[in-house]
Design a protein around this motif. Structure first.
Motif, PDB file in Angstrom:
ATOM      1  N   LEU A  14      10.769   4.107  -0.604  1.00  0.00           N
ATOM      2  CA  LEU A  14       9.115   4.152  -0.887  1.00  0.00           C
ATOM      3  C   LEU A  14       9.286   5.787  -1.269  1.00  0.00           C
ATOM      4  O   LEU A  14       9.849   6.622  -0.429  1.00  0.00           O
ATOM      5  N   ARG A  15       8.683   6.271  -1.958  1.00  0.00           N
ATOM      6  CA  ARG A  15       8.593   7.539  -2.349  1.00  0.00           C
ATOM      7  C   ARG A  15       7.171   8.271  -2.289  1.00  0.00           C
ATOM      8  O   ARG A  15       6.108   7.593  -2.272  1.00  0.00           O
ATOM      9  N   ALA A  16       7.210   9.486  -1.391  1.00  0.00           N
ATOM     10  CA  ALA A  16       5.779  10.063  -1.111  1.00  0.00           C
ATOM     11  C   ALA A  16       4.857  10.386  -2.310  1.00  0.00           C
ATOM     12  O   ALA A  16       5.599  10.653  -3.450  1.00  0.00           O
ATOM     13  N   ALA A  17       3.856   9.910  -2.168  1.00  0.00           N
ATOM     14  CA  ALA A  17       2.995  10.144  -3.221  1.00  0.00           C
ATOM     15  C   ALA A  17       2.575  11.619  -3.207  1.00  0.00           C
ATOM     16  O   ALA A  17       1.721  11.843  -4.241  1.00  0.00           O
ATOM     17  N   GLY A  18       2.642  12.438  -2.370  1.00  0.00           N
ATOM     18  CA  GLY A  18       2.217  13.700  -2.189  1.00  0.00           C
ATOM     19  C   GLY A  18       2.162  14.250  -0.714  1.00  0.00           C
ATOM     20  O   GLY A  18       2.689  13.298   0.279  1.00  0.00           O
ATOM     21  N   PHE A  19       2.041  15.312  -0.511  1.00  0.00           N
ATOM     22  CA  PHE A  19       1.819  15.827   0.639  1.00  0.00           C
ATOM     23  C   PHE A  19       0.488  16.456   0.965  1.00  0.00           C
ATOM     24  O   PHE A  19      -0.164  17.122   0.000  1.00  0.00           O
ATOM     25  N   VAL A  20      -0.073  16.708   2.171  1.00  0.00           N
ATOM     26  CA  VAL A  20      -1.247  17.369   2.629  1.00  0.00           C
ATOM     27  C   VAL A  20      -0.867  18.461   3.507  1.00  0.00           C
ATOM     28  O   VAL A  20      -0.135  18.121   4.554  1.00  0.00           O
ATOM     29  N   LEU A  21      -1.263  19.568   3.355  1.00  0.00           N
ATOM     30  CA  LEU A  21      -1.209  20.820   4.115  1.00  0.00           C
ATOM     31  C   LEU A  21      -2.158  20.910   5.383  1.00  0.00           C
ATOM     32  O   LEU A  21      -3.675  20.794   4.884  1.00  0.00           O
ATOM     33  N   VAL A  22      -2.145  20.807   6.482  1.00  0.00           N
ATOM     34  CA  VAL A  22      -3.092  21.049   7.747  1.00  0.00           C
ATOM     35  C   VAL A  22      -2.853  22.101   8.454  1.00  0.00           C
ATOM     36  O   VAL A  22      -1.708  22.419   8.473  1.00  0.00           O
ATOM     37  N   ASP A  23      -3.820  22.376   9.356  1.00  0.00           N
ATOM     38  CA  ASP A  23      -3.438  23.511  10.448  1.00  0.00           C
ATOM     39  C   ASP A  23      -2.612  22.885  11.372  1.00  0.00           C
ATOM     40  O   ASP A  23      -2.374  21.692  11.574  1.00  0.00           O
ATOM     41  N   PRO A  24      -1.713  23.768  12.243  1.00  0.00           N
ATOM     42  CA  PRO A  24      -0.747  23.483  13.260  1.00  0.00           C
ATOM     43  C   PRO A  24      -1.837  22.838  14.352  1.00  0.00           C
ATOM     44  O   PRO A  24      -3.076  23.122  14.577  1.00  0.00           O
ATOM     45  N   PRO A  25      -1.161  22.301  15.212  1.00  0.00           N
ATOM     46  CA  PRO A  25      -1.700  21.571  16.253  1.00  0.00           C
ATOM     47  C   PRO A  25      -2.417  22.571  17.255  1.00  0.00           C
ATOM     48  O   PRO A  25      -1.503  23.593  17.482  1.00  0.00           O
TER      49      PRO A  25
END
Length: 471
Positions: free
Chosen positions: A386-397
């Motif tokens: 499976l290949r990643a469709a992309g990535f999402v940047l979020v804030d740290p916990p």
């Protein structure tokens, strides 16, 4: 690595370079004030042709130029230093005098300038005067021969302003700062290479081999804002769903896996399911993080019609695919969207079994993730074909309950409410005199893979007294 990447490294590690420059300047200044001071005295002698030499005035300049190297060699010899050491008022050895004396020719003249360096300014003047005196006496004539036809006389006695010529504090400061700059330019790439975290978010696509899909950050940095404007990254859940092709698609089940890096992805998964359900899709959220299911946000999701929330780790074991089908309120094929969430896929590779059911995989990471976690996530996806469709940047916990506060579609906090107050908002308000109002709801939990028990419903009871409230 091209020049632009090297420049980005220097920009990221700029404080290391600045620190090296400051340290170099401090060290240079400290050396300038701690090293022993050296004083310089200068005297001059002039060389001319004697009257009985038989050399014409037109040939005198050439005659002197031919013999000037010999005069300089004599002034730097051991015999000359020994002669100066025997002079009156000198308390230095011949070796020290030879190291401290230097003779140079003033350009375009027949003047020899004698420099004497010493830690004592008075001793430096005496050395320069005695050297000029000895050169003007018979010593040079004895070395060159009686018929050399040259006269050496004192032109100027030694002078010294009392200021040390070494070390020069200003020069040491400048050279110390330059040395620190060179050291910083060397140390910065080395430190960047040994840093376990990704400090430049433009390196994340290269490691994952995927593009930036969306940004869910309260205050994204300047480089991230630039990438949002240039790369077309989504800033809302609806935009993310549109980029993934999950909105406006034909009827059928879509399985999406959110591969968290470093314990993130809870809020994103809840927002995706909530937004998809609001558009009329029947959704299921399968979370590998049991802590997330205890928050008010996830309890709210379990109350929404058409959403099933499943804990794959209930009962102490990892839920199998067969157990998952039993835990869901409907068959897996009846859902329009199934979101599988692992907040740290690299730390819990046992959850990779759900990658076999997935149609899409999206990596959820912070701005500065661990390089090893990114590579491990990529390898786990590759092992599952499976290949990643992309990535999402979020804030740290975030700390405390605020990390799980509800957010709207733009990623904004709905209020400074903790989990308790958010849960209270779900309670149906009662009227005065009717006693406490109680609300019950079910949250599906899954059995252990080993126990074989049927799916149980965990009934949560929350009550709040309404005595004294106005109708």
């Amino acid at each position: 690595m091209n020049g632009q990447q090297i420049l980005r490294i220097f920009v990221i590690r700029r404080w290391w370079i600045v620190a090296c420059v400051i340290i170099g300047a401090i060290v240079g200044t400290a050396l300038a004030f701690t090293l022993p001071r050296i004083y310089d005295a200068r005297s001059q002698v002039i060389v001319s042709v004697s009257e009985d030499s038989g050399v014409s005035a037109a040939e005198s300049a050439t005659y002197i130029d031919d013999r000037m190297p010999t005069l300089l060699e004599i002034s730097r010899s051991v015999d000359f230093a020994t002669e100066v050491a025997d002079a009156k008022g000198i308390d230095r050895s011949a070796a020290e005098i030879r190291d401290g004396l230097d003779a140079t020719v003033v350009p375009e003249t027949t003047v020899i300038e004698i420099h004497a360096s010493d830690r004592d300014a008075a001793q430096a003047r005496i050395l320069a005067d005695q050297a000029a005196e000895i050169m003007s006496r018979s010593f040079v004539a004895d070395q060159l021969g009686a018929d050399n036809g040259m006269d050496v006389s004192i032109l100027q006695k030694a002078e010294s302003d009392g200021a040390a010529v070494f070390p020069d504090a200003q020069r040491f400061l400048v050279f110390g700062a330059l040395a620190g700059l060179v050291l910083g330019l060397i140390v910065a790439p080395i430190r960047h290479g040994f840093d376990p975290r990704v400090r430049d978010n433009s390196d994340i696509p290269a490691i994952l081999g995927a593009e930036l899909l969306a940004v869910r950050m309260a205050k994204p940095g300047r480089s991230i804002r630039r990438r949002i404007s240039c790369g077309g990254a989504a800033t809302s859940i609806s935009g993310l769903l549109a980029r993934l092709g999950l909105i406006g698609r034909s009827r059928g089940t879509a399985n999406l896996t959110l591969c968290g890096v470093g314990g993130v992805g809870n809020e994103l998964a809840a927002d995706i399911v909530e937004t998809a359900a609001a558009s009329g899709m029947k959704c299921a959220l399968v979370s590998a993080d049991p802590k997330a299911l205890n928050t008010a946000h996830y309890r709210e999701l379990s109350q929404v019609t058409g959403i099933s929330v499943v804990d794959v780790n209930s009962g102490g074991g990892t839920l199998t695919v067969r157990g998952l089908r039993a835990a869901l309120s409907s068959p897996l094929e009846h859902f329009d969207l199934v979101v599988f969430l692992s907040t740290d896929l690299a730390a819990h590779p046992e959850t990779c079994g759900f990658l076999e059911l997935s149609d899409l995989a999206v990596v959820v990471t912070t701005e500065s993730p661990e390089r090893a976690d990114l590579r491990a996530t990529q390898e786990l996806l590759r092992a599952s074909d499976l290949r990643a469709a992309g990535f999402v940047l979020v804030d740290p916990p975030a700390r405390g309950n605020r990390a799980q506060e509800p957010r709207n579609d733009l990623g904004e906090d709905l209020g400074d409410r903790d989990s308790a107050s958010a849960a209270d908002d779900m309670v149906t308000e009662g009227r005065a005199g009717e006693g406490p109002v109680t609300e019950e709801f079910d949250m599906i939990t899954a059995p252990s893979a080993d126990s074989g028990q049927d799916t149980a419903s965990l009934r949560l009871r929350r009550s709040r007294s309404t005595e004294g409230e106005l109708p």
